[in-house]
Motif scaffolding. Structure first.
Motif, PDB file in Angstrom:
ATOM      1  N   VAL A 285       0.829  -1.205   0.000  1.00  0.00           N
ATOM      2  CA  VAL A 285       0.000   0.000   0.000  1.00  0.00           C
ATOM      3  C   VAL A 285       0.865   1.258   0.000  1.00  0.00           C
ATOM      4  O   VAL A 285       0.435   2.315  -0.471  1.00  0.00           O
ATOM      5  N   TRP A 286       2.089   1.160   0.518  1.00  0.00           N
ATOM      6  CA  TRP A 286       2.928   2.350   0.683  1.00  0.00           C
ATOM      7  C   TRP A 286       3.216   3.044  -0.646  1.00  0.00           C
ATOM      8  O   TRP A 286       3.190   4.271  -0.726  1.00  0.00           O
ATOM      9  N   GLU A 287       3.492   2.257  -1.665  1.00  0.00           N
ATOM     10  CA  GLU A 287       3.817   2.850  -2.965  1.00  0.00           C
ATOM     11  C   GLU A 287       2.633   3.636  -3.509  1.00  0.00           C
ATOM     12  O   GLU A 287       2.785   4.744  -4.039  1.00  0.00           O
ATOM     13  N   GLU A 288       1.423   3.078  -3.344  1.00  0.00           N
ATOM     14  CA  GLU A 288       0.228   3.809  -3.769  1.00  0.00           C
ATOM     15  C   GLU A 288       0.059   5.072  -2.954  1.00  0.00           C
ATOM     16  O   GLU A 288      -0.296   6.138  -3.490  1.00  0.00           O
ATOM     17  N   ASP A 289       0.312   4.990  -1.657  1.00  0.00           N
ATOM     18  CA  ASP A 289       0.177   6.171  -0.813  1.00  0.00           C
ATOM     19  C   ASP A 289       1.080   7.301  -1.297  1.00  0.00           C
ATOM     20  O   ASP A 289       0.638   8.446  -1.435  1.00  0.00           O
ATOM     21  N   VAL A 290       2.332   7.000  -1.545  1.00  0.00           N
ATOM     22  CA  VAL A 290       3.281   8.039  -1.942  1.00  0.00           C
ATOM     23  C   VAL A 290       2.892   8.625  -3.295  1.00  0.00           C
ATOM     24  O   VAL A 290       2.992   9.834  -3.515  1.00  0.00           O
TER      25      VAL A 290
ATOM     26  N   GLY B   3       1.578  12.626  -4.047  1.00  0.00           N
ATOM     27  CA  GLY B   3       2.034  13.511  -5.111  1.00  0.00           C
ATOM     28  C   GLY B   3       0.873  14.129  -5.855  1.00  0.00           C
ATOM     29  O   GLY B   3       0.889  15.331  -6.175  1.00  0.00           O
ATOM     30  N   GLU B   4      -0.171  13.352  -6.147  1.00  0.00           N
ATOM     31  CA  GLU B   4      -1.340  13.879  -6.836  1.00  0.00           C
ATOM     32  C   GLU B   4      -2.050  14.945  -6.015  1.00  0.00           C
ATOM     33  O   GLU B   4      -2.584  15.917  -6.553  1.00  0.00           O
ATOM     34  N   ALA B   5      -2.064  14.755  -4.696  1.00  0.00           N
ATOM     35  CA  ALA B   5      -2.788  15.685  -3.815  1.00  0.00           C
ATOM     36  C   ALA B   5      -1.980  16.931  -3.481  1.00  0.00           C
ATOM     37  O   ALA B   5      -2.519  17.861  -2.885  1.00  0.00           O
ATOM     38  N   GLY B   6      -0.692  16.954  -3.826  1.00  0.00           N
ATOM     39  CA  GLY B   6       0.130  18.107  -3.504  1.00  0.00           C
ATOM     40  C   GLY B   6       0.702  18.084  -2.091  1.00  0.00           C
ATOM     41  O   GLY B   6       1.062  19.133  -1.549  1.00  0.00           O
ATOM     42  N   VAL B   7       0.801  16.894  -1.493  1.00  0.00           N
ATOM     43  CA  VAL B   7       1.324  16.776  -0.135  1.00  0.00           C
ATOM     44  C   VAL B   7       2.797  17.183  -0.113  1.00  0.00           C
ATOM     45  O   VAL B   7       3.595  16.753  -0.953  1.00  0.00           O
ATOM     46  N   THR B   8       3.159  18.006   0.864  1.00  0.00           N
ATOM     47  CA  THR B   8       4.549  18.451   1.015  1.00  0.00           C
ATOM     48  C   THR B   8       5.204  17.918   2.282  1.00  0.00           C
ATOM     49  O   THR B   8       6.428  17.913   2.388  1.00  0.00           O
ATOM     50  N   MET B   9       4.388  17.479   3.269  1.00  0.00           N
ATOM     51  CA  MET B   9       4.951  16.983   4.525  1.00  0.00           C
ATOM     52  C   MET B   9       3.975  16.022   5.175  1.00  0.00           C
ATOM     53  O   MET B   9       2.758  16.205   5.079  1.00  0.00           O
TER      54      MET B   9
ATOM     55  N   TRP C 154      11.788  -0.984   8.164  1.00  0.00           N
ATOM     56  CA  TRP C 154      10.540  -0.449   7.606  1.00  0.00           C
ATOM     57  C   TRP C 154      10.542   1.077   7.616  1.00  0.00           C
ATOM     58  O   TRP C 154      10.092   1.714   6.651  1.00  0.00           O
ATOM     59  N   LEU C 155      11.085   1.658   8.684  1.00  0.00           N
ATOM     60  CA  LEU C 155      11.104   3.115   8.779  1.00  0.00           C
ATOM     61  C   LEU C 155      12.103   3.710   7.793  1.00  0.00           C
ATOM     62  O   LEU C 155      11.845   4.757   7.173  1.00  0.00           O
ATOM     63  N   ASP C 156      13.242   3.035   7.606  1.00  0.00           N
ATOM     64  CA  ASP C 156      14.204   3.476   6.592  1.00  0.00           C
ATOM     65  C   ASP C 156      13.552   3.514   5.208  1.00  0.00           C
ATOM     66  O   ASP C 156      13.728   4.467   4.446  1.00  0.00           O
ATOM     67  N   ARG C 157      12.788   2.452   4.909  1.00  0.00           N
ATOM     68  CA  ARG C 157      12.198   2.354   3.573  1.00  0.00           C
ATOM     69  C   ARG C 157      11.170   3.451   3.329  1.00  0.00           C
ATOM     70  O   ARG C 157      11.180   4.108   2.289  1.00  0.00           O
ATOM     71  N   ILE C 158      10.271   3.660   4.288  1.00  0.00           N
ATOM     72  CA  ILE C 158       9.217   4.633   4.032  1.00  0.00           C
ATOM     73  C   ILE C 158       9.767   6.054   4.046  1.00  0.00           C
ATOM     74  O   ILE C 158       9.356   6.900   3.227  1.00  0.00           O
ATOM     75  N   ILE C 159      10.738   6.352   4.913  1.00  0.00           N
ATOM     76  CA  ILE C 159      11.344   7.689   4.880  1.00  0.00           C
ATOM     77  C   ILE C 159      12.062   7.901   3.553  1.00  0.00           C
ATOM     78  O   ILE C 159      11.979   8.979   2.950  1.00  0.00           O
ATOM     79  N   GLY C 160      12.739   6.854   3.069  1.00  0.00           N
ATOM     80  CA  GLY C 160      13.406   6.962   1.775  1.00  0.00           C
ATOM     81  C   GLY C 160      12.431   7.183   0.638  1.00  0.00           C
ATOM     82  O   GLY C 160      12.689   7.996  -0.271  1.00  0.00           O
ATOM     83  N   MET C 161      11.311   6.488   0.657  1.00  0.00           N
ATOM     84  CA  MET C 161      10.296   6.666  -0.384  1.00  0.00           C
ATOM     85  C   MET C 161       9.730   8.093  -0.363  1.00  0.00           C
ATOM     86  O   MET C 161       9.553   8.722  -1.415  1.00  0.00           O
ATOM     87  N   LEU C 162       9.456   8.577   0.814  1.00  0.00           N
ATOM     88  CA  LEU C 162       8.921   9.932   0.927  1.00  0.00           C
ATOM     89  C   LEU C 162       9.937  10.966   0.457  1.00  0.00           C
ATOM     90  O   LEU C 162       9.597  11.922  -0.264  1.00  0.00           O
ATOM     91  N   HIS C 163      11.189  10.784   0.848  1.00  0.00           N
ATOM     92  CA  HIS C 163      12.227  11.737   0.444  1.00  0.00           C
ATOM     93  C   HIS C 163      12.407  11.741  -1.068  1.00  0.00           C
ATOM     94  O   HIS C 163      12.528  12.814  -1.688  1.00  0.00           O
ATOM     95  N   GLU C 164      12.391  10.569  -1.659  1.00  0.00           N
ATOM     96  CA  GLU C 164      12.551  10.485  -3.117  1.00  0.00           C
ATOM     97  C   GLU C 164      11.404  11.199  -3.830  1.00  0.00           C
ATOM     98  O   GLU C 164      11.583  11.764  -4.913  1.00  0.00           O
ATOM     99  N   ALA C 165      10.215  11.211  -3.204  1.00  0.00           N
ATOM    100  CA  ALA C 165       9.053  11.881  -3.794  1.00  0.00           C
ATOM    101  C   ALA C 165       9.015  13.368  -3.472  1.00  0.00           C
ATOM    102  O   ALA C 165       8.067  14.064  -3.866  1.00  0.00           O
ATOM    103  N   GLY C 166      10.013  13.871  -2.728  1.00  0.00           N
ATOM    104  CA  GLY C 166      10.046  15.282  -2.390  1.00  0.00           C
ATOM    105  C   GLY C 166       9.125  15.672  -1.249  1.00  0.00           C
ATOM    106  O   GLY C 166       8.745  16.845  -1.126  1.00  0.00           O
TER     107      GLY C 166
END
Length: 665
Positions: A27-32, A36-42, A64-76
């Motif tokens: 689900v995490w990949e869909e969330d990120v 992006g579509e919604a304009g989330v910045t933080m 798990w926390l490393d992965r999700i923080i990395g995914m979020l950072h990569e998405a800006g």
């Protein structure tokens, strides 16, 4: 130490609490992607994740926390990373059951909710520091982490614990505060009812007693409990300052006075690097947008007028009130931009994805259980675009018109038992006076009582004191100084009565405020439920009032209105005292209907303030700074309204809409 607030490293904050530990990783990949579509910045991450971060004592799972923080950072997307210390794991309570708080009735609560913490417990303090240390070591310099979020909503649902550990810590606190038992006995008035203490070990937590407990004992215990929680925040904050230099550390307040009433936010605001707030509408029939404005003005005031951040509010309905209606179309944007108008550097929500399990599964979220085909999702995306378009207002300040005094400590003292009327409520008076000013389209700055001496009458020509039961002599001197320099002061009844120990000031009421008000009160005369009195103004007008009357004796004050009937018939109900270059007004009753608005209008005219000519429930709030002037016109009505801009032109604001008019510098 300089701190880079989120608005310095990101666009205006837009997003919400994200709890990926509730969901499978697919689900995490869909969330990120949807963020992006919604304009989330933080997003705020990890608030309730201690059991996932540390599943067993001393064993940490970071993958798990490393992965999700990395995914979020990569998405800006920036991360507001939380210390998860609001909910220790089950294994912790099994090993340390004394960390669970004890009620005033002596009952130790059980694990299974959140916020079940004895803030004096040494095992909790050690464990909270340890997990914070590990988080800081691992992520303190991670480029995705733009803010640290310690704990969550201190004081919700419980702040004070009455266990033996707390009683011992309280005795230490008292010795630091008073030095000697003699000083404590005098401050608490223990000669009454034979409560004199002969040894520190005789003093306990103010647990349930056969009848009313010593009010000074209870008041000091509330201060102690608030200070214990704040000390725990400071301990975690200092760890993060050391391991994550330059990144701001906050905790989310709930500053609307009905929420987290056990917390003195004036004291807490001095400890955070950025003031943040959570606000939820109370859907009980009141004009909820007025409380929203009050909460935003109060939060900005806690920040000293600087920008702050709305860290939580609801996209639609909540699930913890007796009745939880959905927000009507457009309400989400109106609420969010109302906070931005009054100083917030963005709009954050609880939460990103709506939960399927647990206590808050029926609480709305940015991504509802109905998914991206829902109205809520479409409004979230629209709002994300609007917030992004307002990025150039970062760092501007909200312009206020008048000032009010609010004190959590005075509210605590007034709320104790056996007052002249059980219906006295300082928070109700705050709401009433604020609503009267709101209906005059005035923006309010709040001040703690000890800050009134700093007020400039040219900047704040009117100062309203809705109810300030507990007043130190320094506060009265500050009020006299404000009035003498040209300010207009409006004080409501049952103010100035006691000092910080709940001891009545010597001499006639209103104690500390006698000189500035130019009058005395011989006795209080509360009205019974359903009892009403008339108030007659000197120009022939008649107001109605309830709850309260009193025997006012004017000294140097002039009488503006008198009680027209009742036990105090003929005595002053509203007075004005000319003092120096200004004047102090005193209201000795609670007007009903439009009566309070009439009194407020008199004070506004005396202060030389002319309210804007706008329809009821239409706000016009101004933010200004180097990037220009931003005028927020917020229409809470179901009809189109016209607002007049400074250049004389008019602009339409649709039903339930928000328009922002920009003027470059």
């Amino acid at each position: 130490m300089p701190f880079a607030a989120p608005h310095d490293r990101l666009p205006l904050a837009f997003g919400g609490d994200y709890n990926p530990e509730q969901w499978p990783e697919d689900v995490w990949e869909e969330d990120v992607r949807l963020m992006g579509e919604a304009g989330v910045t933080m997003v705020s991450l990890g608030i309730f994740a201690w059991s996932r971060i540390e599943p067993r004592p001393g064993e940490y799972d970071w993958d798990w926390l490393d992965r999700i923080i990395g995914m979020l950072h990569e998405a800006g997307i920036g991360v507001d990373l939380a210390t998860p210390t609001v909910v220790p794991p089950a294994w912790f309570y099994r090993a340390h059951p004394r960390a669970l708080p004890v009620t005033r009735e002596g009952v130790r609560v059980a694990f299974g909710s959140r916020g079940a913490i004895c803030h004096s417990d040494p095992d909790y303090r050690a464990a909270a520091s340890a997990v914070t240390e590990r988080l800081g070591e691992r992520y303190g310099r991670h480029p995705a982490v733009v803010m640290w979020h310690v704990h969550n909503e201190y004081g919700a649902p419980v702040l004070a614990c009455y266990c033996d550990t707390c009683a011992g810590a309280f005795r230490d606190w008292l010795q630091d505060r008073y030095g000697t038992l003699g000083a404590l006995n005098r401050a608490w008035g223990t000669a009454f009812w034979g409560q004199l203490y002969g040894g520190w070990e005789e003093i306990g937590a103010p647990r349930a007693t056969p009848t009313v407990a010593n009010p000074a004992h209870q008041l000091d215990y509330q201060r102690f409990a608030d200070g214990q929680a704040r000390a725990n925040f400071v301990a975690e904050r200092d760890i993060l300052h050391r391991l994550s230099p330059g990144v701001p550390v906050t905790t989310n307040f709930m500053a609307a006075p009905s929420q987290c009433a056990s917390v003195d936010y004036w004291a807490w605001a001095r400890e955070v690097d950025l003031v943040t707030n959570d606000h939820y509408l109370m859907t009980d029939g009141r004009r909820t947008h007025v409380n929203l404005a009050l909460a935003a003005d109060l939060t900005r005031s806690l920040a000293g007028g600087e920008p702050w951040l709305l860290l939580e509010h609801a996209p639609s309905g909540v699930n913890w009130q007796p009745h939880n209606p959905a927000k009507e179309p457009g309400r989400m944007a109106r609420d969010s931009l109302g906070h931005v108008a009054r100083g917030s550097e963005g709009a954050m929500f609880f939460q990103w994805r709506q939960s399927r399990q647990g206590a808050e599964k029926f609480h709305s979220a940015m991504l509802p259980q109905g998914g991206t085909g829902t109205r809520v999702w479409r409004e979230v995306c629209d709002l994300g675009s609007r917030v992004a378009d307002l990025g150039d207002l970062r760092g501007t300040r909200t312009r206020a018109d008048v000032a009010m005094v609010w004190s959590w400590e005075s509210w605590w003292a007034q709320s104790l038992e056996w007052r002249p009327s059980a219906d006295l409520d300082a928070r109700e008076r705050l709401d009433a006076f604020y609503e009267a000013l709101y209906d005059r389209h005035l923006t309010v700055d709040f001040f703690a009582p000890d800050a009134v001496a700093e007020l400039d009458p040219a900047r704040h020509p009117l100062l309203v004191v809705p109810q300030l039961y507990a007043v130190g002599l320094g506060v009265s001197a500050g009020l006299e100084q404000y009035v003498s320099r040209g300010g207009t002061l409006l004080v409501s009844f049952f103010s100035g009565i006691v000092d910080e120990h709940d001891t009545v000031h010597p001499g006639p009421y209103p104690g500390a405020l006698r000189d500035v008000l130019g009058l005395t009160v011989e006795e209080f005369d509360p009205l019974l439920p359903g009892e009403r009195v008339a108030v007659r103004t000197r120009d022939g007008g008649v107001l109605r009032a309830d709850l309260w009357s009193e025997a006012v004796v004017t000294g140097s004050a002039e009488t503006v209105a008198v009680f027209g009937d009742g036990r105090q018939a003929g005595r002053p109900a509203l007075t004005r005292h000319a003092l120096g270059e200004g004047a102090a007004w005193y209201l000795a009753t609670r007007p009903t209907g439009d009566g309070l608005a009439t009194v407020v209008d008199l004070a506004l005219a005396d202060a030389g303030i002319t309210p804007a000519d706008l329809p009821r429930d239409v706000e016009l709030v101004v933010r200004e700074g180097e990037s220009g002037v931003f005028r927020f016109a917020i229409n809470h009505t179901d009809a189109e309204v016209k607002v007049v801009l400074p250049d004389g032109s008019t602009a339409a604001v649709g039903p339930g809409a928000v328009e922002v008019f920009r003027e470059p510098r």
